[in-house]
Design a protein around this motif. Structure first.
Motif, PDB file in Angstrom:
ATOM      1  N   TYR A 127      -6.933  -1.569  -1.756  1.00  0.00           N
ATOM      2  CA  TYR A 127      -7.232  -0.830  -0.517  1.00  0.00           C
ATOM      3  C   TYR A 127      -8.372   0.167  -0.661  1.00  0.00           C
ATOM      4  O   TYR A 127      -8.809   0.739   0.322  1.00  0.00           O
ATOM      5  CB  TYR A 127      -5.961  -0.140   0.002  1.00  0.00           C
ATOM      6  N   ASP A 131       0.862  -1.192   0.000  1.00  0.00           N
ATOM      7  CA  ASP A 131       0.000   0.000   0.000  1.00  0.00           C
ATOM      8  C   ASP A 131       0.898   1.241   0.000  1.00  0.00           C
ATOM      9  O   ASP A 131       2.101   1.152   0.259  1.00  0.00           O
ATOM     10  CB  ASP A 131      -0.875  -0.041   1.262  1.00  0.00           C
ATOM     11  N   LYS A 185     -12.204  -3.933  -2.605  1.00  0.00           N
ATOM     12  CA  LYS A 185     -11.849  -4.855  -1.521  1.00  0.00           C
ATOM     13  C   LYS A 185     -12.436  -6.254  -1.723  1.00  0.00           C
ATOM     14  O   LYS A 185     -11.728  -7.257  -1.647  1.00  0.00           O
ATOM     15  CB  LYS A 185     -12.306  -4.282  -0.176  1.00  0.00           C
TER      16      LYS A 185
END
Ligand SMILES: NC(=O)c1ccc[n+]([C@@H]2O[C@H](COP(=O)([O-])OP(=O)(O)OC[C@H]3O[C@@H](n4cnc5c(N)ncnc54)[C@H](OP(=O)(O)O)[C@@H]3O)[C@@H](O)[C@H]2O)c1
Length: 349
Positions: free
Chosen positions: A285, A93, A290
């Motif tokens: 993310y 991320d 998701k």
């Protein structure tokens, strides 16, 4: 693992600044996270774009990088599906403790998968970002994709049998996974553009036709016209999305067709055609992705083990984290063809 310990990390020191190896504390895994000792990371075009344009990352010095493979060395609370010693790969991320270019990082269990015995760290480091971008472009139904039924849900495999798809840039990382997923979804023919040196390989991934990526749109149109009883082209995935490839893709698309782009969409609609360009976003993310990315992670280890999904070819860069700097320059100059560059953070001097 003591969390006062330090590790080596490659920092982008300031917005649009320089990269340098420095020390970063080893993070502690929180709920639903695992701490991973990172053995292999892959480089992506977004990494040099972050440096060049100052996009995506807000806090500096920043650790970046999205493709991670390594060994679980600690598990956080609530983690039941991974144990210490598991070999895994995960999607990083835009956050220092979850990014790739360092020796230890956190993996979010929903977006982490086990490495099957037939593959290694380098193979699976080539998967996360490019695979998730291919998958969101094809299957996201919120705003990042065509909204097709993914092949990991009931009746998903083969569902689009007999539907043609054009994939521009089949030899790119994203394009190579689009070919594989489109073929699992049953699309046929799967027509792609690439340098012809990659023809055989792309056919082994599921492409039915590989056309020279240097041909003008008119030559591609002539080729399509010559294919017997080809239904109208309703799906184009432009993995490259430069202004010129977007124009080519748009010109091949039938009225009411849709084109996924990986960069901002630049095409203009003409009256009455009702075509749509959709810019995808491959991060697991964001809320819109998701569920989709959880779904594919549930299946991917099995597919890799059986060879249903194949990881990409790769070249290992020398000098651990330091080697990434030169690798990103090569990517930026377009000097990498048909393979991922990977680096080994544990080899950092
Ligand atoms: N929106 C998102 O979330 C997202 C996520 C990932 C990537 N991206 C973007 O998507 C693009 C592709 O990323 P990637 O990682 O897949 O790239 P990559 O693997 O680094 O792409 C390299 C390949 O691109 C091919 N290529 C270059 N120009 C081409 C053209 N005009 N026509 C056809 N193929 C061409 C080359 O093919 P040959 O070897 O055949 O010459 C080369 O093998 C990048 O711009 C990246 O920033 C966006």
């Amino acid at each position: 693992m003591s969390h006062t310990e330090q590790q080596k990390a490659l920092f982008l020191q300031s917005k649009q600044g320089e990269f340098a190896v420095g020390l970063h504390s080893i993070p502690k895994p929180g709920n639903d996270e695992v701490l991973i000792q990172v053995y292999s990371v892959a480089l992506n075009p977004v990494d040099h774009k972050i440096q060049e344009y100052g996009v995506f990352v807000e806090n500096y010095p920043a650790v970046i990088g999205e493709d991670i493979a390594g060994m679980v060395v600690e598990v956080g609370e609530g983690v039941s599906n991974f144990v210490k010693g598991d070999k895994v790969f995960t999607h990083g991320d835009f956050a220092n403790d979850r990014a790739a270019f360092q020796q230890f990082t956190l993996g979010v269990v929903d977006f982490t998968a086990k490495i099957p015995d037939n593959l290694g760290y380098d193979d699976t480091a080539t998967i996360p970002l490019a695979f998730d971008t291919a998958s969101t472009g094809l299957y996201n139904s919120n705003k990042y994709g065509f909204g097709l039924t993914p092949p990991w849900v009931l009746h998903g495999i083969g569902k689009y049998s007999g539907t043609p798809i054009i994939i521009l840039g089949g030899a790119s990382a994203v394009g190579s996974y689009v070919i594989q997923l489109a073929s699992l979804s049953g699309f046929s023919p799967v027509i792609t553009t690439a340098s012809l040196a990659h023809e055989e390989h792309l056919k082994s991934l599921g492409a039915t036709h590989v056309l020279d990526r240097h041909l003008p749109a008119s030559a591609l149109q002539n080729f399509l016209r010559a294919l017997p009883s080809l239904p109208k082209i309703k799906f184009v995935y432009d993995a490259i999305s430069l202004p010129e490839t977007q124009q080519v893709g748009w010109s091949l698309l039938a009225p009411k067709g849709r084109m996924v782009t990986t960069l901002p969409e630049l095409v203009k609609e003409e009256e009455g055609k009702e075509r749509q360009a959709i810019r995808t976003f491959g991060s697991p993310y964001v809320d819109e992705n998701k569920e989709l990315c959880r779904g594919s992670r549930g299946m991917i280890s099995k597919w890799l083990e059986k060879g249903i999904i194949k990881p990409l070819k790769y070249e290992v860069l020398p000098n651990g984290l330091e080697g990434i700097i030169e690798g990103l320059e090569r990517l930026k100059k377009g000097q990498v063809s048909g393979k991922k560059l990977v680096a080994h953070p544990q080899d950092t001097r």
